[in-house]
Design an enzyme around this catalytic site. Structure first.
Site, short mmCIF file in Angstrom:
data_model
loop_
_atom_site.label_atom_id
_atom_site.label_comp_id
_atom_site.label_asym_id
_atom_site.label_seq_id
_atom_site.Cartn_x
_atom_site.Cartn_y
_atom_site.Cartn_z
N GLY A 51 0.87 -1.17 0.00
CA GLY A 51 0.00 0.00 0.00
C GLY A 51 0.91 1.21 0.00
N CYS A 83 6.24 -5.26 0.63
CA CYS A 83 6.39 -3.94 0.03
C CYS A 83 6.25 -2.83 1.08
CB CYS A 83 5.41 -3.79 -1.13
SG CYS A 83 5.94 -2.52 -2.30
N ILE A 141 6.12 -3.25 -7.29
CA ILE A 141 5.32 -2.07 -7.59
C ILE A 141 5.79 -0.93 -6.70
CG2 ILE A 141 2.97 -1.12 -7.72
CD1 ILE A 141 2.01 -4.15 -7.70
N HIS A 182 5.25 -8.54 -4.25
CA HIS A 182 3.85 -8.79 -3.87
C HIS A 182 3.43 -10.20 -4.25
CE1 HIS A 182 2.47 -4.58 -3.12
NE2 HIS A 182 3.51 -4.29 -3.87
N GLU A 184 0.98 -11.78 -3.29
CA GLU A 184 -0.48 -11.91 -3.26
C GLU A 184 -1.13 -11.59 -4.61
OE1 GLU A 184 1.26 -9.51 -2.10
OE2 GLU A 184 0.28 -7.61 -2.49
N1 GLN Z 1 6.02 2.94 -2.35
C1 GLN Z 1 5.16 2.44 -1.33
C2 GLN Z 1 5.54 2.95 0.05
O1 GLN Z 1 6.43 3.70 0.21
C3 GLN Z 1 5.16 0.94 -1.32
C4 GLN Z 1 4.50 0.43 -2.58
C5 GLN Z 1 3.73 -0.84 -2.38
O2 GLN Z 1 3.46 -1.28 -1.28
N2 GLN Z 1 3.31 -1.38 -3.49
O3 GLN Z 1 4.92 2.58 0.99
#
Ligand code: GLN
Length: 204
Positions: A51, A83, A141, A182, A184
Site C-alpha cells: 500500500g 512492500c 510495484i 507482492h 499476493e
Molecule cells: N512505495 C510504497 C511505500 O512507500 C510501497 C509500494 C507498495 O506497497 N506497493 O509505501
C-alpha cells in the site's frame, strides 16, 4: 491457542488486504482483517500488506494500533510485511517522510521507492530456496530494496535492477519476514505457506 489451523490477521487500515486474505486461506490458514485491538488479540500472526507505508504509519497512529502491534511483535508474534509492509518492519528507512514511523522488527535499512525512478513496476522470475526449487514470479510495484542488513538477518532473495546490481528483496529475522515484492498478486501461494509454517512453529 493450540489450534491446528492458525488464525492470521491482515492489517486492514489500507492496502491490498483482500488478496492476502485469499492467499492465506489458499495456503491453509484462517485469515481475518485486523483494524482494532480486539481483532489483533485474536490472531496468531499478522501480515502488513502493500500500500503506502507513510499512510499506513499515519493510520496506525490514528487508530491507536501502533503500540499494540509493536507490543505483539516484541512478544514474538510472527509478522510478514510485503512492500509497504517491509518498510514498516525496517529499523531504518531511507527516503520517507519525516513524520513516518515503523516497527524496527528487522535489523535492516530499507530504501523506499528504490526501483521507482527508472521503472515504476516490473516482474522477475527468482529462484528462492526458502520457497522451494521452482522459480517464483515476483511483482515489484514502487518497491523498496534493502540496503543494509545486520548479522542476524537471513537474506532470502536478491534481484538485479536496472542499475545492473543485485539488491536484497526478501529477508527474515526470527519471526519477522519481509519481501519487496507482492506474492499476493500471483496465483503462487508458497510465500504465504512459508509464513503459515512460521506461525505454526511459533504457536506449537
Ligand atoms: N512505495 C510504497 C511505500 O512507500 C510501497 C509500494 C507498495 O506497497 N506497493 O509505501
Amino acid at each position: 491457542m493450540t489450534d491446528a489451523t492458525p488464525t492470521i490477521g491482515v492489517l486492514a487500515l489500507q492496502g491490498d488486504v483482500r488478496e492476502h486474505i485469499r492467499h492465506l486461506e489458499a495456503a491453509g490458514a484462517r485469515a481475518v482483517p485486523v483494524r482494532r485491538r480486539t481483532e489483533l488479540d485474536a490472531v496468531d500472526g499478522l501480515v502488513l500488506p502493500g500500500g503506502e507505508s507513510t499512510t499506513m504509519s499515519r493510520l496506525l497512529d490514528v487508530y491507536e494500533m501502533y503500540e499494540p502491534v509493536a507490543a505483539r511483535i516484541t512478544a514474538g508474534m510472527p509478522v510478514y510485511g510485503s512492500c509497504a509492509g517491509m518498510i514498516l518492519l525496517a529499523s531504518e528507512v531511507v527516503n520517507t517522510r519525516a513524520d513516518a514511523t515503523w516497527f524496527s522488527a528487522i535489523d535492516m535499512s530499507v530504501r523506499r521507492n528504490a526501483f521507482g525512478r527508472q521503472v515504476e513496476s516490473f516482474e522477475a522470475d527468482l529462484v528462492v530456496d526458502a520457497f522451494g526449487p521452482e522459480p517464483l514470479r515476483t511483482v515489484f510495484i514502487r518497491a523498496p530494496w534493502v540496503e543494509r542488513v545486520g548479522p542476524d538477518v537471513q537474506v532470502l532473495a536478491q534481484v538485479r535492477a536496472s542499475d545492473d546490481r543485485e539488491h536484497i528483496v526478501a529477508v527474515r529475522q526470527g519471526n519477522a519476514l519481509a519481501t519487496s515484492f507482492h506474492p499476493e498478486v500471483t496465483p503462487d501461494v508458497r510465500v504465504h505457506e512459508y509464513f503459515l509454517d512460521m506461525v505454526r512453529a511459533a504457536t506449537s
